[in-house]
Design a protein around this motif. Structure first.
Motif, PDB file in Angstrom:
ATOM      1  N   SER A  47       2.904   6.802  -0.676  1.00  0.00           N
ATOM      2  CA  SER A  47       1.447   6.753  -0.600  1.00  0.00           C
ATOM      3  C   SER A  47       0.986   7.445   0.673  1.00  0.00           C
ATOM      4  O   SER A  47       1.771   7.659   1.600  1.00  0.00           O
ATOM      5  CB  SER A  47       0.961   5.299  -0.596  1.00  0.00           C
ATOM      6  OG  SER A  47       1.365   4.661   0.595  1.00  0.00           O
ATOM      7  N   ALA A  49      -0.990   6.086   2.790  1.00  0.00           N
ATOM      8  CA  ALA A  49      -0.941   5.066   3.845  1.00  0.00           C
ATOM      9  C   ALA A  49       0.451   5.021   4.473  1.00  0.00           C
ATOM     10  O   ALA A  49       0.586   4.920   5.695  1.00  0.00           O
ATOM     11  CB  ALA A  49      -1.303   3.692   3.288  1.00  0.00           C
ATOM     12  N   GLU A  50       1.486   5.115   3.642  1.00  0.00           N
ATOM     13  CA  GLU A  50       2.848   5.114   4.165  1.00  0.00           C
ATOM     14  C   GLU A  50       3.079   6.343   5.033  1.00  0.00           C
ATOM     15  O   GLU A  50       3.671   6.252   6.110  1.00  0.00           O
ATOM     16  CB  GLU A  50       3.847   5.100   3.009  1.00  0.00           C
ATOM     17  CG  GLU A  50       5.293   5.160   3.468  1.00  0.00           C
ATOM     18  CD  GLU A  50       6.285   5.182   2.319  1.00  0.00           C
ATOM     19  OE1 GLU A  50       7.481   5.375   2.608  1.00  0.00           O
ATOM     20  OE2 GLU A  50       5.881   5.012   1.151  1.00  0.00           O
ATOM     21  N   TYR A  53       1.328   5.854   8.273  1.00  0.00           N
ATOM     22  CA  TYR A  53       2.004   4.827   9.064  1.00  0.00           C
ATOM     23  C   TYR A  53       3.270   5.365   9.716  1.00  0.00           C
ATOM     24  O   TYR A  53       3.579   5.051  10.858  1.00  0.00           O
ATOM     25  CB  TYR A  53       2.314   3.609   8.176  1.00  0.00           C
ATOM     26  CG  TYR A  53       2.279   2.326   8.951  1.00  0.00           C
ATOM     27  CD1 TYR A  53       1.094   1.844   9.479  1.00  0.00           C
ATOM     28  CD2 TYR A  53       3.437   1.611   9.187  1.00  0.00           C
ATOM     29  CE1 TYR A  53       1.057   0.674  10.204  1.00  0.00           C
ATOM     30  CE2 TYR A  53       3.410   0.439   9.904  1.00  0.00           C
ATOM     31  CZ  TYR A  53       2.218  -0.022  10.413  1.00  0.00           C
ATOM     32  OH  TYR A  53       2.192  -1.176  11.135  1.00  0.00           O
ATOM     33  N   GLN A  88      -7.556   4.989   7.038  1.00  0.00           N
ATOM     34  CA  GLN A  88      -8.112   3.635   6.985  1.00  0.00           C
ATOM     35  C   GLN A  88      -7.057   2.603   6.605  1.00  0.00           C
ATOM     36  O   GLN A  88      -6.960   1.549   7.227  1.00  0.00           O
ATOM     37  CB  GLN A  88      -9.285   3.582   6.000  1.00  0.00           C
ATOM     38  CG  GLN A  88     -10.029   2.266   6.006  1.00  0.00           C
ATOM     39  CD  GLN A  88     -10.787   2.017   7.300  1.00  0.00           C
ATOM     40  OE1 GLN A  88     -11.414   2.918   7.843  1.00  0.00           O
ATOM     41  NE2 GLN A  88     -10.735   0.808   7.801  1.00  0.00           N
ATOM     42  N   SER A  89      -6.226   2.896   5.604  1.00  0.00           N
ATOM     43  CA  SER A  89      -5.208   1.932   5.171  1.00  0.00           C
ATOM     44  C   SER A  89      -4.172   1.691   6.263  1.00  0.00           C
ATOM     45  O   SER A  89      -3.801   0.550   6.537  1.00  0.00           O
ATOM     46  CB  SER A  89      -4.504   2.430   3.912  1.00  0.00           C
ATOM     47  OG  SER A  89      -5.408   2.522   2.851  1.00  0.00           O
ATOM     48  N   ALA A  90      -3.690   2.775   6.884  1.00  0.00           N
ATOM     49  CA  ALA A  90      -2.701   2.638   7.956  1.00  0.00           C
ATOM     50  C   ALA A  90      -3.300   1.891   9.146  1.00  0.00           C
ATOM     51  O   ALA A  90      -2.638   1.061   9.776  1.00  0.00           O
ATOM     52  CB  ALA A  90      -2.198   4.008   8.401  1.00  0.00           C
ATOM     53  N   GLU A  92      -5.652  -0.418   9.022  1.00  0.00           N
ATOM     54  CA  GLU A  92      -5.748  -1.835   8.664  1.00  0.00           C
ATOM     55  C   GLU A  92      -4.387  -2.518   8.721  1.00  0.00           C
ATOM     56  O   GLU A  92      -4.272  -3.658   9.177  1.00  0.00           O
ATOM     57  CB  GLU A  92      -6.374  -1.986   7.279  1.00  0.00           C
ATOM     58  CG  GLU A  92      -7.849  -1.655   7.269  1.00  0.00           C
ATOM     59  CD  GLU A  92      -8.447  -1.630   5.876  1.00  0.00           C
ATOM     60  OE1 GLU A  92      -7.730  -1.952   4.906  1.00  0.00           O
ATOM     61  OE2 GLU A  92      -9.628  -1.274   5.756  1.00  0.00           O
ATOM     62  N   ILE A  93      -3.337  -1.838   8.264  1.00  0.00           N
ATOM     63  CA  ILE A  93      -1.987  -2.413   8.318  1.00  0.00           C
ATOM     64  C   ILE A  93      -1.573  -2.636   9.768  1.00  0.00           C
ATOM     65  O   ILE A  93      -1.040  -3.687  10.122  1.00  0.00           O
ATOM     66  CB  ILE A  93      -0.967  -1.515   7.595  1.00  0.00           C
ATOM     67  CG1 ILE A  93      -1.261  -1.491   6.093  1.00  0.00           C
ATOM     68  CG2 ILE A  93       0.460  -2.002   7.838  1.00  0.00           C
ATOM     69  CD1 ILE A  93      -0.498  -0.407   5.337  1.00  0.00           C
ATOM     70  N   HIS A 100       1.941  -8.166   4.335  1.00  0.00           N
ATOM     71  CA  HIS A 100       1.433  -7.919   2.990  1.00  0.00           C
ATOM     72  C   HIS A 100       2.565  -7.434   2.096  1.00  0.00           C
ATOM     73  O   HIS A 100       3.493  -6.794   2.552  1.00  0.00           O
ATOM     74  CB  HIS A 100       0.348  -6.831   3.021  1.00  0.00           C
ATOM     75  CG  HIS A 100      -0.853  -7.222   3.815  1.00  0.00           C
ATOM     76  ND1 HIS A 100      -1.785  -8.100   3.351  1.00  0.00           N
ATOM     77  CD2 HIS A 100      -1.267  -6.846   5.045  1.00  0.00           C
ATOM     78  CE1 HIS A 100      -2.740  -8.240   4.257  1.00  0.00           C
ATOM     79  NE2 HIS A 100      -2.449  -7.494   5.290  1.00  0.00           N
ATOM     80  N   ARG A 102       2.234  -5.076   0.082  1.00  0.00           N
ATOM     81  CA  ARG A 102       2.145  -3.615   0.014  1.00  0.00           C
ATOM     82  C   ARG A 102       2.772  -2.924   1.212  1.00  0.00           C
ATOM     83  O   ARG A 102       2.799  -1.704   1.268  1.00  0.00           O
ATOM     84  CB  ARG A 102       0.688  -3.185  -0.148  1.00  0.00           C
ATOM     85  CG  ARG A 102      -0.185  -3.522   1.032  1.00  0.00           C
ATOM     86  CD  ARG A 102      -1.625  -3.132   0.769  1.00  0.00           C
ATOM     87  NE  ARG A 102      -2.441  -3.451   1.915  1.00  0.00           N
ATOM     88  CZ  ARG A 102      -3.385  -2.702   2.374  1.00  0.00           C
ATOM     89  NH1 ARG A 102      -3.659  -1.557   1.805  1.00  0.00           N
ATOM     90  NH2 ARG A 102      -4.090  -3.072   3.417  1.00  0.00           N
ATOM     91  N   THR A 103       3.272  -3.675   2.196  1.00  0.00           N
ATOM     92  CA  THR A 103       3.886  -3.055   3.375  1.00  0.00           C
ATOM     93  C   THR A 103       5.396  -3.184   3.404  1.00  0.00           C
ATOM     94  O   THR A 103       6.013  -2.817   4.395  1.00  0.00           O
ATOM     95  CB  THR A 103       3.314  -3.663   4.669  1.00  0.00           C
ATOM     96  OG1 THR A 103       3.667  -5.044   4.731  1.00  0.00           O
ATOM     97  CG2 THR A 103       1.829  -3.486   4.765  1.00  0.00           C
TER      98      THR A 103
END
Length: 162
Positions: A47, A49-50, A53, A88-90, A92-93, A100, A102-103
């Motif tokens: 993703s 986000a990954e 990250y 934004q996703s990274a 928030e993580i 989560h 999802r992480t």
């Protein structure tokens, strides 16, 4: 059959195009640019986000190296070093201590970054993509965004008319 042959021909002529993301960052000390890097990530991310990250983790490693040198001569920074994130996703993580589902695929990175945040070595403020200067290292940006990034970096054209 012609379509299948065209697809196979494309795949044969495009080795290495495996959708690995590119991470990029600039490092500043005292407002001065000291390092920059753009690197293709070692693995394919599942993703965006990954991918972001993983980029944050690489940036944290660079920050730790940059903070180590002054510490060796007795200067210890008293504030956290900022690592600006436009995902934004990274973001928030990184800033949410809760685990989560999802992480799970970035668990090692999450613990590494969480530890550095808790020790106040780093902080991760969110920055809109339109103001993220590292984007010019990872993908094509508009001429206006490129020129704005150069201005923020303190790079000027010495041949430009005044």
């Amino acid at each position: 059959m012609a379509a299948v042959m065209r697809i196979l021909s494309y795949l044969k002529s495009a080795p290495g195009r495996d959708k690995r993301s590119i991470s990029g960052y600039f490092t500043f000390v005292g407002g001065n640019l000291v390092t920059w890097r753009s690197k293709k990530q070692n693995v394919v991310s599942r993703s965006s986000a990954e991918s972001e990250y993983r980029g944050i983790a690489q940036g944290v490693c660079e920050i730790l190296c940059i903070r180590w040198l002054p510490a060796e001569i007795g200067f210890r920074p008293d504030v956290a070093t900022k690592l600006h994130c436009d995902g934004q996703s990274a973001f928030e993580i990184a800033n949410n201590p809760m685990q989560h589902d999802r992480t799970k695929h970035v668990e090692v990175y999450r613990h590494f970054i969480k530890e550095k945040l808790e020790h106040k070595f780093i902080s991760i403020p969110f920055v809109p993509s339109s103001e993220q200067i590292a984007d010019m290292l990872t993908h094509v940006v508009s001429k206006r965004q490129f020129e704005n990034s150069l201005n923020k970096l303190g790079i000027t054209d010495i041949y430009a008319p005044t």
